[in-house]
Design an enzyme around this catalytic site. Sequence first.
Site, PDB file in Angstrom:
ATOM      1  N   GLU A  27      -3.518  21.426  30.233  1.00  0.00           N
ATOM      2  CA  GLU A  27      -2.702  22.617  29.928  1.00  0.00           C
ATOM      3  C   GLU A  27      -3.677  23.773  29.734  1.00  0.00           C
ATOM      4  O   GLU A  27      -4.483  23.772  28.804  1.00  0.00           O
ATOM      5  CB  GLU A  27      -1.895  22.374  28.646  1.00  0.00           C
ATOM      6  CG  GLU A  27      -1.113  23.599  28.180  1.00  0.00           C
ATOM      7  CD  GLU A  27      -0.499  23.372  26.788  1.00  0.00           C
ATOM      8  OE1 GLU A  27      -0.064  22.241  26.471  1.00  0.00           O
ATOM      9  OE2 GLU A  27      -0.473  24.351  26.006  1.00  0.00           O
TER      10      GLU A  27
ATOM     11  N   ARG B  64      -4.856  32.239  26.808  1.00  0.00           N
ATOM     12  CA  ARG B  64      -5.576  32.870  25.703  1.00  0.00           C
ATOM     13  C   ARG B  64      -6.771  33.648  26.214  1.00  0.00           C
ATOM     14  O   ARG B  64      -7.496  34.261  25.436  1.00  0.00           O
ATOM     15  CB  ARG B  64      -6.033  31.814  24.696  1.00  0.00           C
ATOM     16  CG  ARG B  64      -4.828  31.217  24.007  1.00  0.00           C
ATOM     17  CD  ARG B  64      -5.206  30.293  22.900  1.00  0.00           C
ATOM     18  NE  ARG B  64      -4.045  29.499  22.585  1.00  0.00           N
ATOM     19  CZ  ARG B  64      -4.013  28.569  21.667  1.00  0.00           C
ATOM     20  NH1 ARG B  64      -5.084  28.315  20.955  1.00  0.00           N
ATOM     21  NH2 ARG B  64      -2.915  27.894  21.455  1.00  0.00           N
TER      22      ARG B  64
ATOM     23  N   THR C   7       0.446  28.474  25.908  1.00  0.00           N
ATOM     24  CA  THR C   7       0.454  29.736  25.150  1.00  0.00           C
ATOM     25  C   THR C   7       1.162  30.826  25.958  1.00  0.00           C
ATOM     26  O   THR C   7       0.704  31.975  26.029  1.00  0.00           O
ATOM     27  CB  THR C   7      -0.978  30.180  24.740  1.00  0.00           C
ATOM     28  OG1 THR C   7      -1.720  29.037  24.302  1.00  0.00           O
ATOM     29  CG2 THR C   7      -0.921  31.170  23.581  1.00  0.00           C
TER      30      THR C   7
ATOM     31  N   LYS D 111       7.778  20.821  22.288  1.00  0.00           N
ATOM     32  CA  LYS D 111       6.488  20.669  21.626  1.00  0.00           C
ATOM     33  C   LYS D 111       6.769  20.750  20.119  1.00  0.00           C
ATOM     34  O   LYS D 111       7.665  21.495  19.706  1.00  0.00           O
ATOM     35  CB  LYS D 111       5.606  21.824  22.098  1.00  0.00           C
ATOM     36  CG  LYS D 111       4.320  22.051  21.344  1.00  0.00           C
ATOM     37  CD  LYS D 111       3.494  23.113  22.084  1.00  0.00           C
ATOM     38  CE  LYS D 111       2.296  23.556  21.263  1.00  0.00           C
ATOM     39  NZ  LYS D 111       1.301  24.287  22.058  1.00  0.00           N
TER      40      LYS D 111
HETATM   41  C1  3PG Z   1      -2.015  24.676  21.170  1.00  0.00           C
HETATM   42  O1  3PG Z   1      -1.857  25.834  21.518  1.00  0.00           O
HETATM   43  O2  3PG Z   1      -1.288  23.795  21.607  1.00  0.00           O
HETATM   44  C2  3PG Z   1      -3.008  24.387  20.118  1.00  0.00           C
HETATM   45  O3  3PG Z   1      -3.933  25.380  19.949  1.00  0.00           O
HETATM   46  C3  3PG Z   1      -3.700  23.089  20.248  1.00  0.00           C
HETATM   47  O4  3PG Z   1      -3.922  22.729  18.952  1.00  0.00           O
HETATM   48  P1  3PG Z   1      -5.315  22.157  18.468  1.00  0.00           P
HETATM   49  O5  3PG Z   1      -6.351  23.156  18.900  1.00  0.00           O
HETATM   50  O6  3PG Z   1      -5.197  22.026  16.983  1.00  0.00           O
HETATM   51  O7  3PG Z   1      -5.509  20.840  19.166  1.00  0.00           O
END
Ligand code: 3PG
Length: 211
Positions: free
Chosen positions: A40, A44, A68, A128
């Site tokens: 995924e 960002r 995101t 999610k």
């Molecule tokens: C996401 O956007 O799904 C999270 O940033 C992933 O979470 P983690 O960095 O705590 O694994």
Amino acid sequence: MNIIKRIEELKLIPVVVIENPENAYNLGKTLLNVKLPIVEVTFRTKYAVDSLSILKKKYPNMIVGAGTVLKIEQVKAASNTGADFIVSPGFNPKIVDYCVENKILIIPGVNTPTMVEWALERGLKVVKFFPANLSGGTEMLKTLAGPYPEMRFVPTGGINSENLIAYLKLENVIACGGSWIVKKDLISSGKFEKIAELTKAAISLIKSEIR
Ligand code: 3PG
């Protein structure tokens, strides 16, 4: 291909931040080599679309999602690259409705009963659960299974090798998402061997503990 079924088989979605699209080549190669053909790519950085394009073109057998996603424009841009699914941290009704209307697979973030109902109302079968650890973790998911037995979750946010199995053992969890195996710095500094090592460790853990 049934993407949800494939996510359920693989059980783990590496969530990545790519700061240089050139790294998408090695990242894709590394994940395919260790037999985790899924990723995924989060919006960002401004390189998300280029990275999605590279991964989809170079590795057609890989399942590539866009994460995101906060704007409909990002859904469109990701879909144009051939991205297989969209993930959003929260439940933005405009984005979810756009995806549902256009038959684009979306896995939106939820962490309350109300949000689960928004998802059910739109016919979504998988959401999610974010941020998983801070939203009640496995206990919250067990509790949500009561009124919403049909809803399936992808817990993400704070998942690591310590808590992964506890989540995956839940009946209403199909997979977990996480960045601990593909940390931003490891990608940026080209430490793909480390990524392979962490990913392999997670896969063997899953194989030894789940089914
Ligand atoms: C996401 O956007 O799904 C999270 O940033 C992933 O979470 P983690 O960095 O705590 O694994």
